[in-house]
Design an enzyme around this catalytic site. Sequence first.
Site, PDB file in Angstrom:
ATOM      1  N   GLY A 159      -1.634 -16.525  -2.790  1.00 52.68           N
ATOM      2  CA  GLY A 159      -2.151 -16.260  -4.141  1.00 52.68           C
ATOM      3  C   GLY A 159      -0.995 -15.983  -5.081  1.00 52.68           C
ATOM      4  O   GLY A 159       0.088 -16.562  -4.948  1.00 52.68           O
ATOM      5  N   ARG A 160      -1.225 -15.060  -6.022  1.00 53.11           N
ATOM      6  CA  ARG A 160      -0.187 -14.765  -7.018  1.00 53.11           C
ATOM      7  C   ARG A 160       1.102 -14.273  -6.354  1.00 53.11           C
ATOM      8  O   ARG A 160       2.179 -14.825  -6.584  1.00 53.11           O
ATOM      9  CB  ARG A 160      -0.705 -13.700  -8.008  1.00 53.11           C
ATOM     10  CG  ARG A 160      -1.738 -14.196  -8.982  1.00 53.11           C
ATOM     11  CD  ARG A 160      -2.274 -13.049  -9.816  1.00 53.11           C
ATOM     12  NE  ARG A 160      -3.057 -12.164  -8.991  1.00 53.11           N
ATOM     13  CZ  ARG A 160      -4.384 -12.072  -9.025  1.00 53.11           C
ATOM     14  NH1 ARG A 160      -5.069 -12.772  -9.891  1.00 53.11           N
ATOM     15  NH2 ARG A 160      -5.029 -11.252  -8.229  1.00 53.11           N
ATOM     16  N   ILE A 161       0.980 -13.208  -5.524  1.00 56.22           N
ATOM     17  CA  ILE A 161       2.201 -12.628  -4.931  1.00 56.22           C
ATOM     18  C   ILE A 161       2.790 -13.583  -3.892  1.00 56.22           C
ATOM     19  O   ILE A 161       4.007 -13.772  -3.827  1.00 56.22           O
ATOM     20  CB  ILE A 161       1.906 -11.233  -4.332  1.00 56.22           C
ATOM     21  CG1 ILE A 161       1.449 -10.287  -5.448  1.00 56.22           C
ATOM     22  CG2 ILE A 161       3.126 -10.668  -3.611  1.00 56.22           C
ATOM     23  CD1 ILE A 161       0.905  -8.948  -4.984  1.00 56.22           C
ATOM     24  N   THR A 241       3.501  -6.268   2.640  1.00 54.86           N
ATOM     25  CA  THR A 241       3.426  -5.513   1.376  1.00 54.86           C
ATOM     26  C   THR A 241       2.007  -5.601   0.820  1.00 54.86           C
ATOM     27  O   THR A 241       1.793  -5.335  -0.366  1.00 54.86           O
ATOM     28  CB  THR A 241       4.425  -6.050   0.319  1.00 54.86           C
ATOM     29  OG1 THR A 241       4.166  -7.454   0.139  1.00 54.86           O
ATOM     30  CG2 THR A 241       5.862  -5.829   0.707  1.00 54.86           C
ATOM     31  N   ARG A 243      -1.668  -4.714   2.623  1.00 56.18           N
ATOM     32  CA  ARG A 243      -2.377  -3.492   2.989  1.00 56.18           C
ATOM     33  C   ARG A 243      -2.195  -3.246   4.489  1.00 56.18           C
ATOM     34  O   ARG A 243      -2.244  -4.182   5.298  1.00 56.18           O
ATOM     35  CB  ARG A 243      -3.879  -3.612   2.687  1.00 56.18           C
ATOM     36  CG  ARG A 243      -4.249  -3.479   1.227  1.00 56.18           C
ATOM     37  CD  ARG A 243      -4.025  -2.052   0.687  1.00 56.18           C
ATOM     38  NE  ARG A 243      -4.442  -1.914  -0.698  1.00 56.18           N
ATOM     39  CZ  ARG A 243      -3.663  -2.104  -1.762  1.00 56.18           C
ATOM     40  NH1 ARG A 243      -2.401  -2.451  -1.606  1.00 56.18           N
ATOM     41  NH2 ARG A 243      -4.126  -1.923  -2.986  1.00 56.18           N
ATOM     42  N   GLU A 272      -2.221   5.347   5.663  1.00 57.42           N
ATOM     43  CA  GLU A 272      -1.298   5.992   4.730  1.00 57.42           C
ATOM     44  C   GLU A 272      -2.004   7.090   3.922  1.00 57.42           C
ATOM     45  O   GLU A 272      -3.195   6.951   3.622  1.00 57.42           O
ATOM     46  CB  GLU A 272      -0.622   4.947   3.822  1.00 57.42           C
ATOM     47  CG  GLU A 272      -1.509   4.222   2.850  1.00 57.42           C
ATOM     48  CD  GLU A 272      -0.718   3.190   2.050  1.00 57.42           C
ATOM     49  OE1 GLU A 272      -0.173   2.246   2.647  1.00 57.42           O
ATOM     50  OE2 GLU A 272      -0.656   3.348   0.821  1.00 57.42           O
ATOM     51  N   HIS A 293       4.873   2.633   0.171  1.00 61.72           N
ATOM     52  CA  HIS A 293       3.977   1.883  -0.727  1.00 61.72           C
ATOM     53  C   HIS A 293       4.553   1.812  -2.149  1.00 61.72           C
ATOM     54  O   HIS A 293       3.961   2.345  -3.090  1.00 61.72           O
ATOM     55  CB  HIS A 293       2.572   2.512  -0.744  1.00 61.72           C
ATOM     56  CG  HIS A 293       1.522   1.569  -1.229  1.00 61.72           C
ATOM     57  ND1 HIS A 293       0.213   1.613  -0.797  1.00 61.72           N
ATOM     58  CD2 HIS A 293       1.563   0.539  -2.116  1.00 61.72           C
ATOM     59  CE1 HIS A 293      -0.490   0.663  -1.388  1.00 61.72           C
ATOM     60  NE2 HIS A 293       0.314  -0.001  -2.211  1.00 61.72           N
ATOM     61  N   GLY A 295       5.709  -1.277  -3.514  1.00 67.15           N
ATOM     62  CA  GLY A 295       5.828  -2.691  -3.876  1.00 67.15           C
ATOM     63  C   GLY A 295       5.788  -2.948  -5.372  1.00 67.15           C
ATOM     64  O   GLY A 295       6.548  -3.763  -5.902  1.00 67.15           O
TER      65      GLY A 295
HETATM   66  N1  LIG Z   1       2.483  -3.100  -2.003  1.00 65.61           N
HETATM   67  C1  LIG Z   1       2.024  -3.007  -3.235  1.00 65.61           C
HETATM   68  O1  LIG Z   1       2.409  -2.118  -3.995  1.00 65.61           O
HETATM   69  C2  LIG Z   1       1.049  -4.016  -3.735  1.00 65.61           C
HETATM   70  C3  LIG Z   1       0.164  -4.624  -2.879  1.00 65.61           C
HETATM   71  N2  LIG Z   1      -0.728  -5.537  -3.349  1.00 65.61           N
HETATM   72  C4  LIG Z   1      -1.625  -6.191  -2.391  1.00 65.61           C
HETATM   73  O2  LIG Z   1      -1.395  -7.584  -2.437  1.00 65.61           O
HETATM   74  C5  LIG Z   1      -2.644  -8.254  -2.332  1.00 65.61           C
HETATM   75  C6  LIG Z   1      -2.529  -9.656  -2.877  1.00 65.61           C
HETATM   76  O3  LIG Z   1      -2.356  -9.626  -4.277  1.00 65.61           O
HETATM   77  P1  LIG Z   1      -2.399 -10.978  -5.157  1.00 65.61           P
HETATM   78  O4  LIG Z   1      -1.432 -11.959  -4.630  1.00 65.61           O
HETATM   79  O5  LIG Z   1      -2.320 -10.566  -6.561  1.00 65.61           O
HETATM   80  O6  LIG Z   1      -3.865 -11.482  -4.820  1.00 65.61           O
HETATM   81  P2  LIG Z   1      -4.440 -12.955  -5.000  1.00 65.61           P
HETATM   82  O7  LIG Z   1      -5.918 -12.799  -5.035  1.00 65.61           O
HETATM   83  O8  LIG Z   1      -3.767 -13.660  -6.123  1.00 65.61           O
HETATM   84  O9  LIG Z   1      -4.008 -13.684  -3.647  1.00 65.61           O
HETATM   85  C7  LIG Z   1      -4.548 -13.409  -2.407  1.00 65.61           C
HETATM   86  C8  LIG Z   1      -4.626 -14.691  -1.613  1.00 65.61           C
HETATM   87  O10 LIG Z   1      -5.075 -14.373  -0.292  1.00 65.61           O
HETATM   88  C9  LIG Z   1      -5.972 -15.391   0.102  1.00 65.61           C
HETATM   89  N3  LIG Z   1      -6.832 -14.912   1.185  1.00 65.61           N
HETATM   90  C10 LIG Z   1      -7.928 -14.133   1.122  1.00 65.61           C
HETATM   91  N4  LIG Z   1      -8.453 -13.963   2.347  1.00 65.61           N
HETATM   92  C11 LIG Z   1      -7.655 -14.638   3.198  1.00 65.61           C
HETATM   93  C12 LIG Z   1      -7.656 -14.844   4.598  1.00 65.61           C
HETATM   94  N5  LIG Z   1      -8.609 -14.334   5.372  1.00 65.61           N
HETATM   95  N6  LIG Z   1      -6.678 -15.593   5.143  1.00 65.61           N
HETATM   96  C13 LIG Z   1      -5.726 -16.149   4.360  1.00 65.61           C
HETATM   97  N7  LIG Z   1      -5.666 -15.997   3.035  1.00 65.61           N
HETATM   98  C14 LIG Z   1      -6.618 -15.238   2.457  1.00 65.61           C
HETATM   99  C15 LIG Z   1      -6.739 -15.749  -1.160  1.00 65.61           C
HETATM  100  O11 LIG Z   1      -7.335 -17.021  -1.047  1.00 65.61           O
HETATM  101  C16 LIG Z   1      -5.613 -15.709  -2.181  1.00 65.61           C
HETATM  102  O12 LIG Z   1      -4.983 -16.961  -2.287  1.00 65.61           O
HETATM  103  C17 LIG Z   1      -3.597  -7.323  -3.080  1.00 65.61           C
HETATM  104  O13 LIG Z   1      -4.937  -7.504  -2.678  1.00 65.61           O
HETATM  105  C18 LIG Z   1      -3.083  -5.953  -2.718  1.00 65.61           C
HETATM  106  O14 LIG Z   1      -3.747  -5.471  -1.571  1.00 65.61           O
HETATM  107  C19 LIG Z   1      -0.763  -5.881  -4.660  1.00 65.61           C
HETATM  108  C20 LIG Z   1       0.095  -5.314  -5.546  1.00 65.61           C
HETATM  109  C21 LIG Z   1       1.051  -4.305  -5.171  1.00 65.61           C
HETATM  110  O1  LIG Z   2      -0.961  -1.585  -3.902  1.00 66.38           O
HETATM  111  C1  LIG Z   2      -1.074  -1.597  -5.079  1.00 66.38           C
HETATM  112  C2  LIG Z   2      -2.009  -2.390  -5.788  1.00 66.38           C
HETATM  113  O2  LIG Z   2      -1.972  -2.350  -7.034  1.00 66.38           O
HETATM  114  O3  LIG Z   2      -2.830  -3.073  -5.161  1.00 66.38           O
END
Ligand SMILES: NC(=O)C1=CN([C@@H]2O[C@H](COP(=O)(O)OP(=O)(O)OC[C@H]3O[C@@H](n4cnc5c(N)ncnc54)[C@H](O)[C@@H]3O)[C@@H](O)[C@H]2O)C=CC1
Ligand SMILES: O=CC(=O)O
Length: 331
Positions: A159-161, A241, A243, A272, A293, A295
């Site tokens: 996805g985005r990240i 990074t 969950r 956590e 945590h 990221g």
């Molecule tokens: N460590 C940190 O501080 C942060 C952690 N995060 C985590 O990163 C995650 C992802 O964020 P984004 O990239 O913005 O989300 P996003 O929604 O843009 O991308 C997630 C991708 O995972 C895919 N996906 C969903 N279920 C799946 C599965 N079973 N198998 C394979 N792919 C699957 C989706 O199709 C999507 O392409 C968030 O949900 C959050 O938990 C986000 C921001 C900060």
């Molecule tokens: O882990 C942080 C988030 O915004 O998701």
Amino acid sequence: MVRKKPLVVLTRKLPDVIETRMCELFNTQLNLDDTPMDKEALAKALATADVLVPTVTDRIDAELLAVAGPQLQLIANFGNGVDNIDVNAALERGLTVTNTPGVLTEDTADMTMALILAVARRLVEGSRIIPESEWDGWSPTWMLGRRITGKRLGIIGMGRIGQALARRAKAFGLQIHYHNRRKVAAQVEETLEATYWDSLDQMLARMDIVSINCPHTPATYHLLSARRLSHLQPHSILVNTARGELIDEAALTRMLEAGQIAGAGLDVFEHEPAVSTKLIRLAKAGKVTLLPHMGSATTEGRIDMGEKVLINIKTFMDGHRPPDRVLPGML
Ligand SMILES: NC(=O)C1=CN([C@@H]2O[C@H](COP(=O)(O)OP(=O)(O)OC[C@H]3O[C@@H](n4cnc5c(N)ncnc54)[C@H](O)[C@@H]3O)[C@@H](O)[C@H]2O)C=CC1
Ligand SMILES: O=CC(=O)O
């Protein structure tokens, strides 16, 4: 008639500039000393607030939502992931839920790349040596890490990240592989020169480095189970990074202890802020890099997240659909 300002309850301290604007726009209850709210405090907040602004540290489950007052309309999460909220239970109660996607993509991808480099090149271990007066000088066979250029990176969740990480990793000369619910657009695949794996098991068995970047949902809990982790090669590195709940942490710990994978970089943990003593021991031995945590933890990112929360609340209160509504199909 003067319209009463909605009561917005912030569960944690937010950047000053955000809190100031929040107080100008709404009747805002701040958490000045940033003490995380326990269940009782959250229940109290849900009983009085029109809008609750929780963060990843607040578990808003169905039991808590059941005690929410009839005035509660919006849960505007200060965070991208929404696994801290029982979104289905909230939607069933007629509530609107929003999050803060997009603005923390680049920061989280940076941290993921940093973790890959830290683990592969023993950055944390190396940085302890001089302060601890343990350096006798350069040696051809000492502190050797692993080259990342030319290696295969498997991204779970493109996805985005995931895509922002792929852009960085490509610049470092890594070969990009990914597993996602579905293939990404052909143009994205082409630009990233990314190879899609329909089978996660098969991808895991072929990668040098694996990064988890998908959301935690009921369907992805322990996506990396003991069985799946066993597909990883002994020289491989795992980075998370996303969950903690996505990995069977006890199984990963056993594999690290047994040397069944080379190392791991973890920004998130299954329970956590509790982190097992075994993982801490492995970190002290230089087998794993643990981050608390952080990221998305940049000043700019946190202000951007706050601005998203403000826009979501304001738009909703003005009677429009907020831009970052979380819908059931997204979970
Ligand atoms: N460590 C940190 O501080 C942060 C952690 N995060 C985590 O990163 C995650 C992802 O964020 P984004 O990239 O913005 O989300 P996003 O929604 O843009 O991308 C997630 C991708 O995972 C895919 N996906 C969903 N279920 C799946 C599965 N079973 N198998 C394979 N792919 C699957 C989706 O199709 C999507 O392409 C968030 O949900 C959050 O938990 C986000 C921001 C900060
Ligand atoms: O882990 C942080 C988030 O915004 O998701």
